[in-house]
Design an enzyme around this catalytic site. Structure first.
Site, short mmCIF file in Angstrom:
data_model
loop_
_atom_site.label_atom_id
_atom_site.label_comp_id
_atom_site.label_asym_id
_atom_site.label_seq_id
_atom_site.Cartn_x
_atom_site.Cartn_y
_atom_site.Cartn_z
N ARG A 20 1.17 18.19 -1.67
CA ARG A 20 1.89 18.58 -2.89
C ARG A 20 1.40 19.92 -3.43
O ARG A 20 2.18 20.71 -3.93
CB ARG A 20 1.77 17.48 -3.95
CG ARG A 20 2.64 16.29 -3.59
CD ARG A 20 2.62 15.19 -4.62
NE ARG A 20 3.76 14.32 -4.39
CZ ARG A 20 3.84 13.06 -4.78
NH1 ARG A 20 2.84 12.52 -5.42
NH2 ARG A 20 4.91 12.35 -4.54
N LYS B 15 14.29 -4.40 2.64
CA LYS B 15 15.23 -5.28 1.95
C LYS B 15 16.53 -4.60 1.52
O LYS B 15 16.51 -3.45 1.09
CB LYS B 15 14.57 -5.83 0.69
CG LYS B 15 13.45 -6.79 0.98
CD LYS B 15 12.90 -7.31 -0.32
CE LYS B 15 11.88 -8.41 -0.09
NZ LYS B 15 11.30 -8.84 -1.36
N GLY C 177 9.68 7.34 0.21
CA GLY C 177 8.60 6.38 0.48
C GLY C 177 8.10 6.36 1.91
O GLY C 177 7.55 7.36 2.41
N GLY D 257 11.16 8.42 -5.39
CA GLY D 257 12.21 7.93 -6.28
C GLY D 257 13.36 8.91 -6.45
O GLY D 257 14.53 8.52 -6.43
P1 AMP Z 1 11.28 0.38 2.61
O1 AMP Z 1 10.15 0.69 1.68
O2 AMP Z 1 12.36 -0.45 2.03
O3 AMP Z 1 11.80 1.63 3.32
O4 AMP Z 1 10.68 -0.57 3.74
C1 AMP Z 1 9.73 -0.14 4.64
C2 AMP Z 1 9.04 -1.34 5.20
O5 AMP Z 1 9.98 -2.17 5.87
C3 AMP Z 1 8.00 -0.99 6.22
O6 AMP Z 1 6.74 -1.33 5.69
C4 AMP Z 1 8.34 -1.85 7.44
O7 AMP Z 1 7.23 -2.49 7.99
C5 AMP Z 1 9.28 -2.88 6.85
N1 AMP Z 1 10.21 -3.42 7.88
C6 AMP Z 1 11.09 -2.73 8.61
N2 AMP Z 1 11.74 -3.54 9.46
C7 AMP Z 1 11.24 -4.78 9.28
C8 AMP Z 1 11.51 -6.06 9.85
N3 AMP Z 1 12.42 -6.20 10.81
N4 AMP Z 1 10.82 -7.13 9.39
C9 AMP Z 1 9.89 -6.96 8.41
N5 AMP Z 1 9.60 -5.80 7.83
C10 AMP Z 1 10.26 -4.71 8.25
#
Ligand code: AMP
Length: 397
Positions: free
Chosen positions: A37, A197, A354, A377
């Site tokens: 940064r 999710k 992220g 964000g």
């Molecule tokens: P996000 O912060 O929503 O971008 O999610 C990232 C996280 O999703 C990472 O830490 C990954 O380990 C997790 N992730 C991605 N694919 C899977 C999966 N099939 N099952 C469980 N966790 C997952």
């Protein structure tokens, strides 16, 4: 850059230039552990300084509730001065008489860092009196902190309405990259959305299906879409209560002419750990005690094939649990394929938000994409199609 006021439009010589930057750097034992940064704000600081402005840096640090040493920006001064190659004068407040005196005593071209703006509650409240107190010590306002631009705070948005306001060079680069990604992209556009999710990315998916030509869904969130299509995903991460929402997103996509790509095969395992026993199966053949932890080779091939038919890629979220080997395979393979095409001039690719930065670093392509945004964000809100108050305030009338 059209649309926004930048340093090209500003008369900086002899001016007190309040410059909002992102100095929210990770620290351990009083030392900065990642100076990314700091590196990013150097061009703006140097330019204002070289053009004879007094650079008065404003920034927040952490989430303090009032004054506390742990969140003092004083600890960032050595790393900033080192990176800049010039002294940085620290002032232990961001408003008031002492600040005015310190700025008056500084010579043109010198750099001052004011104490954490969030030591005053008025910053996050965008309190007009606090805005006035900040503005009293500046002639111009430059915002170089895209990562804080989704917040309408005094130091990110309020100031832009009371002083002549301009985008700094890093803000400008970010706005140009994002504009090339979604606002005025070369078409066709493919969005890649992965991660854990669906529930955290509903607005993002809703916006993207209206804007892009192809949406490749990966990661844990793809499981919810598969379940919505009637696939039994076994023990995989899956938000069963959101299958209705997933169906609605698919319908919206169809109505908007956006093609959705879902994994057709997967790497599955019985345990969530590195190098467990795993196998590759079609998504329709996941056993009841197995978890999908990455997209399989056919799914990857399908996405890579698509890359040759699109001109722009916007990417947030990994295809699998990339922190655990071998479930980084899909993310790394697609990331490398994207990077190759960017290097060959065939593709514009913007990634961010992220874990995505960590995933691109892991794949070794962070420097090869057109732009990797470290603004978590703010990047996501931009992908959601939301107006960012700190950016809107810099638009030309
Ligand atoms: P996000 O912060 O929503 O971008 O999610 C990232 C996280 O999703 C990472 O830490 C990954 O380990 C997790 N992730 C991605 N694919 C899977 C999966 N099939 N099952 C469980 N966790 C997952």
């Amino acid at each position: 850059m059209s649309g926004f006021r930048t340093l090209d439009d500003a008369q900086l010589a002899g001016k007190r230039v309040l410059t909002r930057v992102d100095l929210n750097v990770p620290m351990e034992d009083g030392k900065v552990t990642d100076a990314t940064r700091i590196e990013r704000i150097l061009p703006t600081i140097r330019e204002i300084s070289q053009k004879g402005g007094k650079v008065v840096l404003l920034a927040h640090f952490g989430r303090p509730k009032g004054r506390d040493d742990k969140n003092s920006l004083k600890q960032v001064v050595p790393a900033l001065a080192h990176a800049l190659g010039q002294p940085v004068i620290f002032v232990d407040d961001c408003i008031g008489e002492d600040v005015a005196k310190a700025i008056a005593a500084a010579k043109n071209g010198e750099v001052l860092l004011l104490e954490n703006t969030r030591f005053h509650a008025g910053d996050e409240k965008n309190d007009p009196d606090f805005v006035k107190a900040l503005a009293a010590n500046g002639d111009l306002f430059v915002n170089d902190a895209f990562s804080a631009a989704h917040r309408a705070h005094a130091s990110t948005e309020g100031l832009a309405h009371v002083l002549p306001a301009y985008a700094g060079r890093t803000m400008q680069a970010e706005l140009e990259a994002l504009s090339a990604g979604l606002d005025n992209p070369a078409r066709p556009v493919m969005a890649i959305v992965g991660g854990a999710k669906v529930s955290t990315k509903l607005d993002l998916l809703g916006n993207l299906v209206r804007k892009v030509d192809v949406l490749a869904i990966g990661g844990g969130m793809a499981n919810t879409f598969l379940a919505a299509r009637g696939v039994d995903v076994g023990k995989s991460l899956c938000e069963h209560d959101l299958v209705g929402t997933a169906r609605e997103i698919e319908e919206k996509a169809k109505a908007a002419g956006c093609e959705i790509l879902l994994p057709v095969d997967a790497l599955v395992a019985r345990e969530f750990k590195a190098n467990p026993g795993h196998r590759v199966v079609p998504v329709t053949e996941v056993d009841a005690d197995e978890m999908i932890l990455d997209a399989g080779p056919l799914s990857v091939a399908e996405v890579v094939l698509k890359l040759d038919h699109v001109k722009t890629v916007v990417w947030n979220g990994p295809f699998g649990a990339f922190e655990l080997k071998p479930f980084d395979t899909a993310t790394v393979t697609v990331a490398k394929a994207v990077a190759e095409r960017v290097k060959a001039g065939k593709l514009v690719a913007v990634a961010g938000g992220g874990d995505t930065v960590a995933a691109m670093n892991h794949a070794g392509v962070a420097d090869d994409l057109s732009y990797v945004s470290t603004a978590g964000g703010a990047f996501l809100e931009w992908m959601e199609g939301k107006a960012l108050p700190g950016v809107e305030a810099l638009r030309k009338d």
